[in-house]
Design an enzyme around this catalytic site. Structure first.
Site, PDB file in Angstrom:
ATOM      1  N   GLN A   1     -57.340  64.602 -41.987  1.00 33.78           N
ATOM      2  CA  GLN A   1     -57.163  63.482 -42.912  1.00 33.78           C
ATOM      3  C   GLN A   1     -58.374  63.393 -43.848  1.00 33.78           C
ATOM      4  O   GLN A   1     -59.515  63.311 -43.397  1.00 33.78           O
ATOM      5  CB  GLN A   1     -56.997  62.168 -42.121  1.00 33.78           C
ATOM      6  CG  GLN A   1     -56.719  60.955 -42.990  1.00 33.78           C
ATOM      7  CD  GLN A   1     -55.359  61.016 -43.708  1.00 33.78           C
ATOM      8  OE1 GLN A   1     -54.364  61.418 -43.122  1.00 33.78           O
ATOM      9  NE2 GLN A   1     -55.324  60.633 -44.970  1.00 33.78           N
TER      10      GLN A   1
ATOM     11  N   LYS B   1     -48.049  58.748 -39.988  1.00 30.75           N
ATOM     12  CA  LYS B   1     -47.640  60.149 -39.803  1.00 30.75           C
ATOM     13  C   LYS B   1     -47.183  60.377 -38.356  1.00 30.75           C
ATOM     14  O   LYS B   1     -46.190  61.066 -38.108  1.00 30.75           O
ATOM     15  CB  LYS B   1     -48.779  61.090 -40.193  1.00 30.75           C
ATOM     16  CG  LYS B   1     -48.988  61.118 -41.707  1.00 30.75           C
ATOM     17  CD  LYS B   1     -50.274  61.781 -42.148  1.00 30.75           C
ATOM     18  CE  LYS B   1     -50.484  61.551 -43.650  1.00 30.75           C
ATOM     19  NZ  LYS B   1     -51.776  62.019 -44.144  1.00 30.75           N
TER      20      LYS B   1
ATOM     21  N   ASP C   1     -50.622  70.339 -44.838  1.00 33.16           N
ATOM     22  CA  ASP C   1     -50.870  69.651 -46.109  1.00 33.16           C
ATOM     23  C   ASP C   1     -50.826  70.624 -47.300  1.00 33.16           C
ATOM     24  O   ASP C   1     -50.806  70.198 -48.446  1.00 33.16           O
ATOM     25  CB  ASP C   1     -52.257  68.984 -46.087  1.00 33.16           C
ATOM     26  CG  ASP C   1     -52.170  67.514 -45.699  1.00 33.16           C
ATOM     27  OD1 ASP C   1     -51.080  66.930 -45.829  1.00 33.16           O
ATOM     28  OD2 ASP C   1     -53.206  66.962 -45.293  1.00 33.16           O
TER      29      ASP C   1
END
Ligand code: NAP
Length: 277
Positions: free
Chosen positions: A102, A58, A125
């Site tokens: 994460q 990422k 997200d």
């Protein structure tokens, strides 16, 4: 005799590259306007090797389009209070535009609770309850990356979704549910299947568009499709020969109008959509 269908492979890598190029342009425009590039902060708790690879990828992807990214790495025994405090600080920091926690978190930390603490407008997200709820209600919000990529690939395949029969196999909060809501928002008639669905093939054969998000290699084969269906394979299972999708790719040739490959289909779209968010 029925003419055989020529099945097109939808090139997720090419579509993702186009999307990234568009994001790079938006990043440059943001920088002109604000005097700094947009920024993403990732938080990784613990030493999970797969998560470590995902987070590194990422950051690399951010650098490629000019997004500034920073990385908070915390030990596996980090307390929930400490992590919550860090998320609150990042929420309040005007120089941080996006926050990515994460998942999964190590045992003892509640994924849903801590992920839900991220401010909705910084939730790149799209996994907070607020953003998930907005999708269900058909209102604008930040859409989770993989479902967003699925919708772009369906559009790329030229499907007219209004009135189409769409079948989603899988109902996770990460993929299946948001995909179903997004298809509904485009006026498809949507059926969601899961592990308790009685006769999966009977349902999938209705689909003009079939999205499989399960993680069982070969679950969907050509006999389970309506001829001419567009098939999007989200499943990724690591096998001895590499990544395996849910769809038996060879068996849908000549039946499906188009299919996404694994790898090279939905996977590349996920990071591209993260950058867009
Ligand atoms: P998940 O949380 O494990 O959900 C799997 C879903 O599949 C569940 O809803 C489950 O039903 C359903 N299911 C399991 N076995 C089934 C069967 N035999 N028939 C019909 N439905 C069945 O997984 P996920 O997070 O949604 O991910 C799904 C797959 O997508 C995985 O392979 C994952 O690696 C992949 N993925 C790929 C990307 C990408 O970027 N390419 C991103 C995210 C995920 P129940 O609800 O009844 O248990």
């Amino acid at each position: 005799m029925e003419a055989s269908i020529e099945t097109r492979t939808i090139d997720g890598k090419a579509v993702a590259a186009e999307l990234r190029a568009g994001v790079a342009g938006e990043v440059a425009a943001f920088e002109n306007q604000h005097g700094r590039p947009p920024s993403l902060t990732t938080i990784l708790v613990g030493e999970d090797p797969a998560s470590n690879v995902y987070v590194n990828n990422k950051h690399k992807a951010c650098a490629e389009v000019g997004i500034f990214s920073s990385d908070e790495r915390l030990p596996a025994d980090t307390s929930a209070d400490y992590l919550a405090g860090l998320i609150d600080d990042l929420n309040a920091d005007d120089t941080v535009d996006g926050i990515l926690l994460q998942l999964p978190l190590p045992d003892g930390l509640d994924d849903d609770e801590l992920c839900g603490r991220v401010a909705a407008e910084k939730d790149v997200d799209g996994l907070t309850t607020l953003n998930a709820g907005r999708i269900v209600q058909g209102r604008p919000g930040i859409v989770p990356c993989t479902p967003s990529g699925v919708m772009i690939l369906i559009e790329e395949a030229g499907v007219e979704l209004s009135g189409a029969e769409a079948v989603v196999v899988g109902r996770s909060n990460l993929v299946g549910r948001p995909v179903a809501s997004l298809l509904l928002a485009e006026n498809a008639t949507v059926t969601t299947c899961h592990s308790r669905t009685r006769d999966l093939a009977e349902v999938t054969r209705r689909a003009d568009v079939l999205v499989s998000c399960v993680g069982v290699p070969g679950l969907i084969d050509g006999s389970m499709l309506k001829p001419g269906a567009v098939v999007v394979d989200v499943g990724t299972t690591r096998g001895e020969s590499g990544l395996l999708g849910d769809v038996a790719f060879d068996s849908v040739q000549g039946v499906a109008a188009a299919v996404t490959p694994v790898p090279g289909g939905v996977g590349p779209m996920t990071i591209a959509c993260l950058l867009a968010n």
